[in-house]
Design an enzyme around this catalytic site. Structure first.
Site, PDB file in Angstrom:
ATOM      1  N   LYS A 200       0.849  -1.194   0.000  1.00 62.70           N
ATOM      2  CA  LYS A 200       0.000   0.000   0.000  1.00 62.70           C
ATOM      3  C   LYS A 200       0.879   1.236   0.000  1.00 62.70           C
ATOM      4  CE  LYS A 200      -4.094   1.545  -0.461  1.00 62.70           C
ATOM      5  NZ  LYS A 200      -4.839   1.197  -1.659  1.00 62.70           N
ATOM      6  N   SER A 406      -8.535  -0.312  -5.374  1.00 61.90           N
ATOM      7  CA  SER A 406      -8.836   0.120  -4.000  1.00 61.90           C
ATOM      8  C   SER A 406     -10.341   0.314  -3.846  1.00 61.90           C
ATOM      9  CB  SER A 406      -8.049   1.381  -3.652  1.00 61.90           C
ATOM     10  OG  SER A 406      -6.684   1.080  -3.498  1.00 61.90           O
TER      11      SER A 406
END
Length: 621
Positions: A200, A406
């Protein structure tokens, strides 16, 4: 007496205000009816004409709402008119209509002002061009130079012509974001970062001065897949193979030396272009091919926007009888609340889905996603409406455009099926929380915050340090949100949370690989998704209906008036368009990256401060 004087003054001011407003309104009404009475037949397409596909604006899935009055005023005061967005669907529709139009015999690809675009959008355009060619019609590309995106389209022409002083810039794909860790430390800004997932990397620009090894590993994979697809597609339609693509400076330098530093000769020698011609030579070639216009100055032609105005009705008519496959577009960063067209608001996008659910004629829905994510809360609000559609017996197909990662993947996950183009960027299943506090920055100039509160939780401010225990609470909430994300995907994809975690961790995937991993069901474009939705709803005959936000009567009238180019001209608001030099764009790139990072901060409005967002995916759009 004083009161009467002021009352009289106010009455005069109020009368003048109403008079001016009424005159302005009357003027707008007159102009509006003049526009309605204008002769649309002024655009005449002669037999044997050329369709000039001059794409001079960003190619998008949905146009961003712009206040028409504000846009007209900006045009008048700025001295230039920014290229307006072009719907991908409009480009495909224009080419398809021209394919079946006997008056159009040639297409000229005039791509000089077309900015970059993702591969999947380019591919939908070239698919339509190939159909045009199969109808026995000729395609010619002409330009001063070709960027990578422009060349992808141009490569499908029967002839690629370039100015003798021009060049072809095929550079491959790369991403080099800016990193601000040292700058923020010098300003003594305190970073508070909370995240889950090895890959991430959305917050890396704020906490590092370079790209992490994990981010480099993931990015190399999907960038490499994107580059391979580009090379394969171009090599399939040009007279060379993939070895013709220069991937090292040594090879490129050697080829340029052989061409004597002449970029045009280099392009011709290595078959990137078929001919080196000036504008005048191309113009004469087309005159010889299709004939000249009545004035004899140029070839018979119709521009992209002119042809679009003829084939696309000015007012969309919704047949109340036919059954529908509805399309809802989710484009942009996902934020909490309401947003206008061209952006994703949790409430406003959910309202569009709800509108489709409550429409008895809508039997299936395609959720067209072009988003790197954003607010987790807003994403869940949208996902809940997808579930409600399914509960109402209306199948939903998630159709991924350039990016659906996402939060973009979060809202896609609940669909009956997920479709994506092979080059779509998806995954990035991970969450983070971030904010800055400025207590140290302020102390440098002698500004401090102090006071009292009834609890330790009260008094939070960006001017004060973050309580360490509150930081633990936030990290716990981010970890819990990640677990929830895994559960959402696992439930929708018939996987265990552990299986999802193995391919999640915030990692970005190209859709062809995501399909192998079980994150995508089928590969295809928007039309494929529409047909799949119709099949799930068992529809043999149907119409496609794009669900849009309703404009107020006032907004609609103003848009009709000020959105019309001829009206702008009548009001003296039409300005000459100025082109932007490539050198200027390069000089502005660093500033643009920095401003983009700062601008992104305004979208961090999740009520819980938790985000599922893929910032690295911006390169794909």
């Amino acid at each position: 007496m004083i009161a009467k004087v002021f009352k009289g003054i106010w009455a005069g001011i109020n009368f003048s205000r109403r008079l001016i407003l009424n005159i302005l309104f009357l003027l707008l009404v007159i102009v509006f009816f003049v526009s309605l009475s204008s002769d649309d037949d002024q655009i005449i397409i002669e037999n044997g004409s050329v369709l000039r596909l001059n794409l001079n604006g960003p190619i998008v899935e949905e146009k961003t709402y712009i206040d028409p009055v504000e846009a007209a005023i900006n045009d008048a005061t700025s001295g230039s008119e920014a290229p307006s967005e072009i719907l991908l669907d409009d480009i495909v529709e224009v080419i398809n209509e021209a394919t079946n139009d006997d008056r159009i015999t040639v297409m000229l690809l005039d791509l000089q002002e077309m900015p970059k675009a993702h591969l999947n959008k380019l591919k939908q355009i070239t698919n339509a061009i190939e159909t045009f060619k199969q109808a026995g019609k000729k395609v010619i590309a002409s330009g001063y130079y070709y960027t990578q995106a422009q060349y992808y389209i141009a490569s499908h022409a029967d002839e690629v012509a370039m100015h003798p002083y021009g060049s072809v810039a095929i550079e491959g794909y790369g991403m080099y974001p800016l990193y601000f860790k040292d700058a923020l430390e010098k300003l003594e800004v305190t970073q508070h970062i909370f995240r889950v997932g090895t890959f991430k990397s959305a917050v890396e620009p704020f906490i590092r001065n370079d790209m992490s090894d994990a981010a480099k590993e993931a990015n190399r994979v999907w960038l490499g897949a994107l580059w391979s697809e580009y090379k394969q597609d171009v090599a399939a339609v040009r007279p060379f193979d993939e070895s013709n693509f220069d991937e090292t400076m040594d090879v490129y330098l050697a080829k340029m030396k052989a061409a004597g530093g002449d970029a045009g000769k280099y392009a011709l020698d290595h078959q990137w272009v078929d001919s080196l011609k000036t504008n005048q030579q191309v113009r004469q070639q087309l005159i010889d091919l299709v004939g000249a216009q009545e004035d004899g100055k140029t070839f018979k032609q119709v521009s992209f926007r002119e042809y679009l105005s003829l084939v696309k009705p000015p007012i969309e008519f919704d047949n109340p009888i036919t059954e529908k496959v509805a399309v809802v577009v989710a484009k942009g960063t996902i934020v909490d609340g309401e947003r206008k067209a061209g952006e994703i608001g949790g409430d406003s996008t959910a309202a569009l889905l709800r509108k489709a659910r409550l429409d008895d004629k809508v039997k299936a829905v395609v959720l067209r996603i072009d988003s790197g994510g954003g607010s987790m809360f807003a994403s869940e609000v949208i996902r809940a409406e997808v579930l409600a559609l399914k509960a109402a017996g209306k199948p939903v197909i998630a159709s991924m455009s350039s990016v659906a990662a996402s939060g973009g993947y979060w809202i896609a996950s609940a669909a009956n099926e997920i479709w994506a183009a092979p080059s779509t960027i998806t995954g990035s299943i991970g969450v983070f929380g971030t904010f800055m506090t400025f207590e140290n920055t302020l102390s440098k100039i002698g500004v401090y915050s102090d006071g009292v509160a009834t609890t330790e939780m009260a008094g939070f401010s960006i001017t004060r340090p973050l309580n360490e225990k509150m930081a633990e609470v936030i990290q716990m909430s981010v970890e819990e949100a990640y677990g929830r994300f895994l559960a959402v995907v696992a439930d929708a994809r018939n996987m265990t949370p552990e299986q999802v975690d193995e391919i999640a961790q915030g990692r970005v995937w190209i859709a062809s690989k995501a399909q192998e991993l079980g994150l995508v069901d089928k590969l295809g474009d928007k039309q494929d998704a529409i047909e799949a939705a119709a099949a799930l709803a068992k529809l043999n005959h149907y119409e496609v209906k794009t669900i849009k936000q309703d404009l107020s009567p006032q907004e609609k009238m103003i848009q009709d008036i000020f959105g019309n180019a001829s009206i702008k001209s009548m009001l003296g608001l039409q300005t000459q368009k100025t082109s932007v030099l490539a050198t200027q764009a390069n000089l502005q790139s660093v500033i643009s990256q920095l401003s983009t990072e700062v601008e992104n901060l305004k979208d961090y409005n999740d009520p819980q401060g938790v985000y599922a967002r893929c910032l690295v995916c911006s390169v794909a759009q």
